[in-house]
Write a protein that holds these residues in place. Structure first.
Motif, PDB file in Angstrom:
ATOM      1  N   ILE A 188       4.797  -2.499  -6.744  1.00 20.08           N
ATOM      2  CA  ILE A 188       3.721  -2.858  -7.669  1.00 20.08           C
ATOM      3  C   ILE A 188       3.351  -4.332  -7.506  1.00 20.08           C
ATOM      4  O   ILE A 188       2.191  -4.697  -7.650  1.00 20.08           O
ATOM      5  CB  ILE A 188       4.011  -2.479  -9.135  1.00 20.08           C
ATOM      6  CG1 ILE A 188       5.185  -3.234  -9.714  1.00 20.08           C
ATOM      7  CG2 ILE A 188       4.173  -0.983  -9.293  1.00 20.08           C
ATOM      8  CD1 ILE A 188       5.320  -3.084 -11.220  1.00 20.08           C
ATOM      9  N   ARG A 189       4.330  -5.162  -7.184  1.00 12.61           N
ATOM     10  CA  ARG A 189       4.021  -6.570  -6.913  1.00 12.61           C
ATOM     11  C   ARG A 189       3.258  -6.706  -5.600  1.00 12.61           C
ATOM     12  O   ARG A 189       2.252  -7.408  -5.522  1.00 12.61           O
ATOM     13  CB  ARG A 189       5.302  -7.405  -6.852  1.00 12.61           C
ATOM     14  CG  ARG A 189       4.982  -8.905  -6.676  1.00 12.61           C
ATOM     15  CD  ARG A 189       6.188  -9.722  -6.307  1.00 12.61           C
ATOM     16  NE  ARG A 189       6.606  -9.305  -4.978  1.00 12.61           N
ATOM     17  CZ  ARG A 189       7.870  -9.184  -4.601  1.00 12.61           C
ATOM     18  NH1 ARG A 189       8.844  -9.449  -5.424  1.00 12.61           N
ATOM     19  NH2 ARG A 189       8.164  -8.788  -3.380  1.00 12.61           N
ATOM     20  N   TYR A 205       4.918   6.829  -4.138  1.00 10.05           N
ATOM     21  CA  TYR A 205       4.806   5.603  -3.343  1.00 10.05           C
ATOM     22  C   TYR A 205       5.238   4.396  -4.182  1.00 10.05           C
ATOM     23  O   TYR A 205       5.985   3.542  -3.712  1.00 10.05           O
ATOM     24  CB  TYR A 205       3.376   5.410  -2.830  1.00 10.05           C
ATOM     25  CG  TYR A 205       3.208   4.115  -2.083  1.00 10.05           C
ATOM     26  CD1 TYR A 205       3.657   3.989  -0.781  1.00 10.05           C
ATOM     27  CD2 TYR A 205       2.636   3.000  -2.697  1.00 10.05           C
ATOM     28  CE1 TYR A 205       3.546   2.783  -0.096  1.00 10.05           C
ATOM     29  CE2 TYR A 205       2.521   1.795  -2.021  1.00 10.05           C
ATOM     30  CZ  TYR A 205       2.970   1.691  -0.724  1.00 10.05           C
ATOM     31  OH  TYR A 205       2.871   0.501  -0.055  1.00 10.05           O
ATOM     32  N   LEU A 206       4.781   4.338  -5.416  1.00  8.66           N
ATOM     33  CA  LEU A 206       5.120   3.195  -6.273  1.00  8.66           C
ATOM     34  C   LEU A 206       6.613   3.069  -6.503  1.00  8.66           C
ATOM     35  O   LEU A 206       7.140   1.958  -6.574  1.00  8.66           O
ATOM     36  CB  LEU A 206       4.408   3.303  -7.631  1.00  8.66           C
ATOM     37  CG  LEU A 206       2.911   3.086  -7.639  1.00  8.66           C
ATOM     38  CD1 LEU A 206       2.378   3.237  -9.061  1.00  8.66           C
ATOM     39  CD2 LEU A 206       2.539   1.716  -7.089  1.00  8.66           C
ATOM     40  N   ILE A 207       7.290   4.202  -6.617  1.00 11.63           N
ATOM     41  CA  ILE A 207       8.722   4.129  -6.911  1.00 11.63           C
ATOM     42  C   ILE A 207       9.579   4.153  -5.655  1.00 11.63           C
ATOM     43  O   ILE A 207      10.794   4.131  -5.726  1.00 11.63           O
ATOM     44  CB  ILE A 207       9.163   5.232  -7.895  1.00 11.63           C
ATOM     45  CG1 ILE A 207       8.945   6.624  -7.324  1.00 11.63           C
ATOM     46  CG2 ILE A 207       8.471   5.064  -9.226  1.00 11.63           C
ATOM     47  CD1 ILE A 207       9.496   7.737  -8.193  1.00 11.63           C
ATOM     48  N   GLY A 208       8.921   4.193  -4.487  1.00 13.87           N
ATOM     49  CA  GLY A 208       9.653   4.084  -3.245  1.00 13.87           C
ATOM     50  C   GLY A 208      10.165   5.390  -2.670  1.00 13.87           C
ATOM     51  O   GLY A 208      11.012   5.391  -1.785  1.00 13.87           O
ATOM     52  N   ARG A 209       9.640   6.510  -3.152  1.00 14.41           N
ATOM     53  CA  ARG A 209      10.091   7.817  -2.650  1.00 14.41           C
ATOM     54  C   ARG A 209       9.321   8.263  -1.415  1.00 14.41           C
ATOM     55  O   ARG A 209       9.705   9.205  -0.756  1.00 14.41           O
ATOM     56  CB  ARG A 209       9.971   8.876  -3.741  1.00 14.41           C
ATOM     57  CG  ARG A 209      10.996   8.692  -4.837  1.00 14.41           C
ATOM     58  CD  ARG A 209      10.867   9.758  -5.877  1.00 14.41           C
ATOM     59  NE  ARG A 209      10.778  11.074  -5.263  1.00 14.41           N
ATOM     60  CZ  ARG A 209      11.528  12.114  -5.582  1.00 14.41           C
ATOM     61  NH1 ARG A 209      12.427  11.995  -6.528  1.00 14.41           N
ATOM     62  NH2 ARG A 209      11.368  13.274  -4.984  1.00 14.41           N
ATOM     63  N   GLU A 210       8.218   7.610  -1.112  1.00 12.14           N
ATOM     64  CA  GLU A 210       7.486   7.885   0.128  1.00 12.14           C
ATOM     65  C   GLU A 210       6.949   6.576   0.648  1.00 12.14           C
ATOM     66  O   GLU A 210       6.725   5.623  -0.085  1.00 12.14           O
ATOM     67  CB  GLU A 210       6.376   8.916  -0.078  1.00 12.14           C
ATOM     68  CG  GLU A 210       5.270   8.489  -0.996  1.00 12.14           C
ATOM     69  CD  GLU A 210       4.211   9.592  -1.173  1.00 12.14           C
ATOM     70  OE1 GLU A 210       3.040   9.228  -1.215  1.00 12.14           O
ATOM     71  OE2 GLU A 210       4.562  10.766  -1.263  1.00 12.14           O
ATOM     72  N   SER A 211       6.737   6.517   1.966  1.00 12.43           N
ATOM     73  CA  SER A 211       6.349   5.255   2.578  1.00 12.43           C
ATOM     74  C   SER A 211       4.855   5.107   2.770  1.00 12.43           C
ATOM     75  O   SER A 211       4.363   3.996   2.944  1.00 12.43           O
ATOM     76  CB  SER A 211       7.060   5.093   3.929  1.00 12.43           C
ATOM     77  OG  SER A 211       6.723   6.173   4.778  1.00 12.43           O
ATOM     78  N   LYS A 212       4.103   6.201   2.731  1.00 16.72           N
ATOM     79  CA  LYS A 212       2.662   6.118   2.930  1.00 16.72           C
ATOM     80  C   LYS A 212       1.944   6.011   1.591  1.00 16.72           C
ATOM     81  O   LYS A 212       2.338   6.643   0.621  1.00 16.72           O
ATOM     82  CB  LYS A 212       2.148   7.361   3.664  1.00 16.72           C
ATOM     83  CG  LYS A 212       2.652   7.455   5.090  1.00 16.72           C
ATOM     84  CD  LYS A 212       2.064   8.661   5.769  1.00 16.72           C
ATOM     85  CE  LYS A 212       2.594   8.756   7.182  1.00 16.72           C
ATOM     86  NZ  LYS A 212       2.062   9.910   7.897  1.00 16.72           N
TER      87      LYS A 212
END
Length: 68
Positions: A6-7, A59-66
């Motif tokens: 998010i940053r 994506y925001l929580i880091g569970r996927e990279s795209k």
């Protein structure tokens, strides 16, 4: 848990914490604590941020990279 994405998205889009806090109807200090992982982010805020940046919540929580 620290949410670096998010940053990173905020900085990549040349937005300030105040702008995002206003969008979420929260104080800037609360938004800062979200980015630093000092407080949990409500799911409603995750959804709004995902919509704002046109990415998935995963994506925001880091569970996927795209982004999408």
């Amino acid at each position: 848990m620290k949410f670096e994405k998010i940053r990173d998205l905020r900085e990549d889009n040349d937005k300030t914490q105040t702008e995002l806090a206003d969008y979420l109807h929260i104080k800037q200090t609360t938004y800062s604590k979200y980015e630093l992982g000092k407080i949990n982010i409500p799911i409603e805020a995750f959804i709004k941020l995902a919509d704002y940046y046109n990415v998935t919540v995963d994506y925001l929580i880091g569970r996927e990279s795209k982004k999408k």
